[in-house]
Design a protein around this motif. Structure first.
Motif, PDB file in Angstrom:
ATOM      1  N   GLY A  45       0.827  -1.198   0.000  1.00  0.00           N
ATOM      2  CA  GLY A  45       0.000   0.000   0.000  1.00  0.00           C
ATOM      3  C   GLY A  45       0.860   1.246   0.000  1.00  0.00           C
ATOM      4  O   GLY A  45       2.075   1.203   0.231  1.00  0.00           O
ATOM      5  N   TRP A 129      -3.489   1.217  -4.796  1.00  0.00           N
ATOM      6  CA  TRP A 129      -3.061   2.451  -4.137  1.00  0.00           C
ATOM      7  C   TRP A 129      -3.262   3.683  -5.025  1.00  0.00           C
ATOM      8  O   TRP A 129      -3.269   4.813  -4.520  1.00  0.00           O
ATOM      9  CB  TRP A 129      -1.587   2.347  -3.724  1.00  0.00           C
ATOM     10  CG  TRP A 129      -0.665   1.985  -4.844  1.00  0.00           C
ATOM     11  CD1 TRP A 129      -0.267   0.731  -5.212  1.00  0.00           C
ATOM     12  CD2 TRP A 129      -0.043   2.887  -5.775  1.00  0.00           C
ATOM     13  NE1 TRP A 129       0.559   0.803  -6.319  1.00  0.00           N
ATOM     14  CE2 TRP A 129       0.718   2.107  -6.667  1.00  0.00           C
ATOM     15  CE3 TRP A 129      -0.053   4.270  -5.922  1.00  0.00           C
ATOM     16  CZ2 TRP A 129       1.462   2.658  -7.699  1.00  0.00           C
ATOM     17  CZ3 TRP A 129       0.689   4.838  -6.961  1.00  0.00           C
ATOM     18  CH2 TRP A 129       1.429   4.019  -7.825  1.00  0.00           C
ATOM     19  N   ARG A 184     -11.472  -2.885  -3.370  1.00  0.00           N
ATOM     20  CA  ARG A 184     -10.307  -2.717  -2.501  1.00  0.00           C
ATOM     21  C   ARG A 184     -10.695  -2.882  -1.037  1.00  0.00           C
ATOM     22  O   ARG A 184      -9.995  -3.539  -0.263  1.00  0.00           O
ATOM     23  CB  ARG A 184      -9.690  -1.335  -2.718  1.00  0.00           C
ATOM     24  CG  ARG A 184      -8.395  -1.116  -1.953  1.00  0.00           C
ATOM     25  CD  ARG A 184      -7.954   0.321  -2.062  1.00  0.00           C
ATOM     26  NE  ARG A 184      -6.623   0.493  -1.529  1.00  0.00           N
ATOM     27  CZ  ARG A 184      -6.140   1.649  -1.078  1.00  0.00           C
ATOM     28  NH1 ARG A 184      -6.911   2.719  -1.088  1.00  0.00           N
ATOM     29  NH2 ARG A 184      -4.918   1.746  -0.616  1.00  0.00           N
ATOM     30  N   GLY A 189      -8.113  -3.581   1.734  1.00  0.00           N
ATOM     31  CA  GLY A 189      -7.239  -2.432   1.476  1.00  0.00           C
ATOM     32  C   GLY A 189      -5.812  -2.810   1.225  1.00  0.00           C
ATOM     33  O   GLY A 189      -4.915  -1.997   1.317  1.00  0.00           O
ATOM     34  N   GLY A 191      -2.389  -4.450  -0.944  1.00  0.00           N
ATOM     35  CA  GLY A 191      -1.714  -3.929  -2.117  1.00  0.00           C
ATOM     36  C   GLY A 191      -2.056  -4.621  -3.405  1.00  0.00           C
ATOM     37  O   GLY A 191      -2.085  -4.025  -4.452  1.00  0.00           O
TER      38      GLY A 191
END
Length: 257
Positions: A45, A129, A184, A189, A191
């Motif tokens: 991230g 990201w 996501r 959340g 990567g």
């Protein structure tokens, strides 16, 4: 982003790299630095990216890295430019659409915006990201502006004003971002990309509750049952996109009268 960071980002993104008049020959490139940072962000991230971490990845000191990039804000600008797909790659998508029955290899405005939206979605899936890095007032590089240019060019000749065309592109991009954000969030959340889409995950999460209490929520149970039958990772993306393009088509038709 401060005015100094803004100026530095413009210089890094739009001007050719300056050659130092003195000192040792530079061993790094802006592209190499950006790609190293992209690799870290893909794995951990955007929060995992720091000047110190990138320097360690490149086996140089942080002070050596500062000779190329003044700070993280400018580094993120370079990362966005490096991570976004080349907008020229959309031509392959248009050719595929033509092979699947589109009017021509160039496609009409609807085919072009559809390919554009799916390409943007795949970019967000490959680098989640980017959703965080591409908000707010910031400097955009040639590749990112190339994406905007492609979308606006698709609407050229449709009878829309410049403001209407821009708002239409923002509307399509907002839908794409919304679906990518859901995916996501469902993935925690993290990567990397991959896994089930938001619709499929919602069915799994609510399935147990509705099996016990489906009689209390018959419309919801029926709707989720349909989602489970149809499946498809991009179902929500494509459904919303088609409805947006339907509405835009009505406006284009009205302008052509």
């Amino acid at each position: 982003m401060t005015s100094e960071q803004w100026s530095a980002a413009v210089r890094l993104l739009w001007e050719p790299p300056a050659k130092p008049a003195r000192g040792p020959k530079r061993g790094l490139t802006l592209e190499g630095i950006a790609l190293a940072a992209v690799g870290i962000a893909d794995a951990e991230g955007l929060g995992g990216v720091s000047m110190q971490r990138v320097a360690a990845e490149l086996a140089v000191t942080k002070m050596a890295l500062y000779r190329y990039v003044p700070g993280k804000a400018e580094l993120v600008a370079l990362m966005v430019e490096a991570a976004l797909p080349d907008p020229a790659g959309l031509d392959a998508g248009l050719a595929a659409a033509a092979g699947a029955g589109a009017a021509s290899a160039d496609g009409g405005w609807r085919e072009q915006l559809g390919v554009w939206a799916r390409g943007l979605y795949e970019g967000f899936r490959a680098h989640p990201w980017l959703l965080e890095a591409t908000v707010g007032a910031r400097v955009m590089g040639p590749r990112e502006l190339g994406w905007m240019e492609r979308a606006l060019a698709a609407l050229d000749g449709c009878g829309l004003s410049g403001a209407e065309a821009m708002d239409s592109v923002v509307l399509v991009a907002g839908h794409v971002r919304g679906i990518a954000e859901q995916e996501r969030a469902m993935a925690g959340g993290g990567g990397g990309a991959g896994g089930e889409g938001p619709d499929a995950q919602l069915v799994v999460m609510l399935g147990e509750v509705l099996r016990a209490r489906g009689d209390d929520y018959p419309a919801l149970a029926a709707a989720l049952g349909s989602v489970a039958e149809q499946g498809g990772q991009e179902q929500a993306l494509l459904y919303g996109l088609e409805r947006i393009l339907d509405g835009l088509g009505l406006l284009v038709e009205r302008r052509g009268r």
